[in-house]
Design a protein around this motif. Structure first.
Motif, PDB file in Angstrom:
ATOM      1  N   VAL A 179      -0.443  66.797  90.988  1.00  0.00           N
ATOM      2  CA  VAL A 179      -1.594  65.571  91.098  1.00  0.00           C
ATOM      3  C   VAL A 179      -1.373  65.264  89.718  1.00  0.00           C
ATOM      4  CG1 VAL A 179      -3.052  64.369  92.360  1.00  0.00           C
ATOM      5  CG2 VAL A 179      -1.225  65.357  93.557  1.00  0.00           C
ATOM      6  N   GLN A 180      -2.624  66.829  89.110  1.00  0.00           N
ATOM      7  CA  GLN A 180      -3.057  66.807  88.120  1.00  0.00           C
ATOM      8  C   GLN A 180      -3.014  65.519  87.089  1.00  0.00           C
ATOM      9  OE1 GLN A 180      -6.207  67.889  87.349  1.00  0.00           O
ATOM     10  NE2 GLN A 180      -6.565  67.336  86.348  1.00  0.00           N
TER      11      GLN A 180
ATOM     12  N   HIS B 276      -3.044  62.071  87.013  1.00  0.00           N
ATOM     13  CA  HIS B 276      -4.914  62.381  86.872  1.00  0.00           C
ATOM     14  C   HIS B 276      -5.139  61.588  85.252  1.00  0.00           C
ATOM     15  CE1 HIS B 276      -9.479  62.604  86.863  1.00  0.00           C
ATOM     16  NE2 HIS B 276      -8.821  61.558  88.045  1.00  0.00           N
TER      17      HIS B 276
ATOM     18  N   ASN C 265      -7.233  64.911  93.298  1.00  0.00           N
ATOM     19  CA  ASN C 265      -6.353  65.176  93.905  1.00  0.00           C
ATOM     20  C   ASN C 265      -6.173  64.128  95.005  1.00  0.00           C
ATOM     21  OD1 ASN C 265      -6.149  68.031  93.687  1.00  0.00           O
ATOM     22  ND2 ASN C 265      -7.736  68.108  94.468  1.00  0.00           N
ATOM     23  N   ASP C 266      -6.617  62.530  94.473  1.00  0.00           N
ATOM     24  CA  ASP C 266      -6.715  61.648  95.373  1.00  0.00           C
ATOM     25  C   ASP C 266      -5.231  60.904  94.582  1.00  0.00           C
ATOM     26  OD1 ASP C 266      -6.912  59.333  96.623  1.00  0.00           O
ATOM     27  OD2 ASP C 266      -8.944  59.550  96.758  1.00  0.00           O
TER      28      ASP C 266
ATOM     29  N   GLN D 126      -7.290  62.729 103.589  1.00  0.00           N
ATOM     30  CA  GLN D 126      -7.578  63.122 102.621  1.00  0.00           C
ATOM     31  C   GLN D 126      -9.189  63.294 102.488  1.00  0.00           C
ATOM     32  OE1 GLN D 126      -5.725  64.382 100.443  1.00  0.00           O
ATOM     33  NE2 GLN D 126      -4.118  63.791 102.310  1.00  0.00           N
TER      34      GLN D 126
END
Length: 319
Positions: free
Chosen positions: A136-137, A140, A157-158, A237
């Motif tokens: 995920v990073q 982002h 992390n969303d 989440q």
């Protein structure tokens, strides 16, 4: 004539709920939640929902309007909440919007152009696959290049919101901010912001986390799991819930889980403050001046509101 609404914003645990109850009593108001996680049924302890017997007879809206197994979008919220606000106004009551989800408040007080931000399932699937391969990073980081403002607001992390922001950028060629239509606001809104010193706020956050544990957050997550909630769902989440999932899966200890919830809540408070700190329309009040906040709001911001509310009680009687 536009409908007048009062919005109460600020970081988590600062005291928005108590102020909203006091103002609702003084203004003959009804409360409209602007919390992206309180919309979900069964998520009560971790989202700090007020129990029915704590609401002082004040009607609350936009709470428990979705199942935690479904995705609840800001568009859906805006449509439902605006209909609710119109109904409150027709009853002769004051709509009081309360919550820490800045995007939800903004979706009400400004005009968001949802028409261009249609979904692109193929592109979304590609991003999901990339997240599985690269993490995920990495997505982002890409969002930081395409839309730095959105990236600073969205947690690294969303995944759901990161993908949505990248999707909007891919479809429209614009940032999330640029997709806000600068048309006229549908409401005559007044923004009240609560703030507090960092140390005092962190103490309140830590105390709230411990209270949630005592009230049975672990049992609540167990019940949600039994209902079919998985850790990859949007609802799970939420701060507190994803850390409990880590604990249940043996990834962290109980002590580490509690510590992570506290840290995540503090980071969230910082993001909430960043969302509003440059908004010149917000009238800020220090929560430590609790005994004077109501009077200051009345005298400095809401002149004439109280006198126009038939049947409302004097402001001083709400303490």
């Amino acid at each position: 004539m536009k409908t007048r609404i009062l919005c109460i914003v600020g970081p988590t645990a600062v005291g928005k709920t108590e102020l909203s109850l006091q103002l609702a009593e003084a203004l003959s108001g009804e409360i409209v939640s602007a919390d992206s996680m309180q919309v979900y049924r069964g998520m009560d302890i971790g989202t700090a929902k007020l129990l029915m017997n704590q609401r002082r007879g004040i009607v609350h809206h936009m709470i428990d309007v979705a199942d935690p197994t479904e995705v609840y979008t800001v568009h859906r919220y805006a449509v439902q909440a605006r209909k609710t606000i119109d109904e409150i106004a027709l009853r002769g009551k004051t709509p009081i919007v309360v919550g820490g989800t800045g995007l939800y408040v903004r979706a009400l007080t400004e005009h968001f152009d949802f028409t261009e931000t249609r979904e692109n399932e193929a592109f979304r699937a590609q991003l999901t696959a990339r997240a599985e391969r690269e993490g995920v990073q990495r997505l982002h980081e890409e969002l930081m290049l395409r839309d730095p403002e959105a990236a600073t607001r969205i947690h690294p992390n969303d995944l759901r919101r990161i993908i949505r922001a990248l999707e909007v950028n891919e479809i429209t060629g614009k940032t999330l901010h640029e997709n806000w239509n600068q048309g006229d606001s549908p409401y005559d809104s007044v923004m009240i912001g609560l703030t507090l010193s960092r140390d005092a706020l962190y103490q309140r956050i830590d105390a709230r986390v411990l209270q949630m544990m005592e009230e049975g957050l672990l049992d609540e997550v167990e019940r949600l799991r039994a209902r079919g909630c998985r850790r990859d769902m949007a609802s799970m989440q939420a701060i507190g819930y994803r850390q409990v999932f880590d604990f249940f899966e043996g990834l962290i200890s109980r002590e580490a889980m509690i510590d992570e919830i506290k840290k995540a809540s503090r980071r969230y408070a910082k993001r909430q403050w960043s969302w509003y700190r440059n908004d010149q329309s917000v009238h800020w009040y220090d929560r430590s001046e609790d005994g004077m906040i109501l009077e200051m709001i009345r005298d400095r911001v809401l002149q004439g509101w109280f006198e126009s509310r038939s049947g409302s009680q004097p402001l001083g009687g709400t303490r």
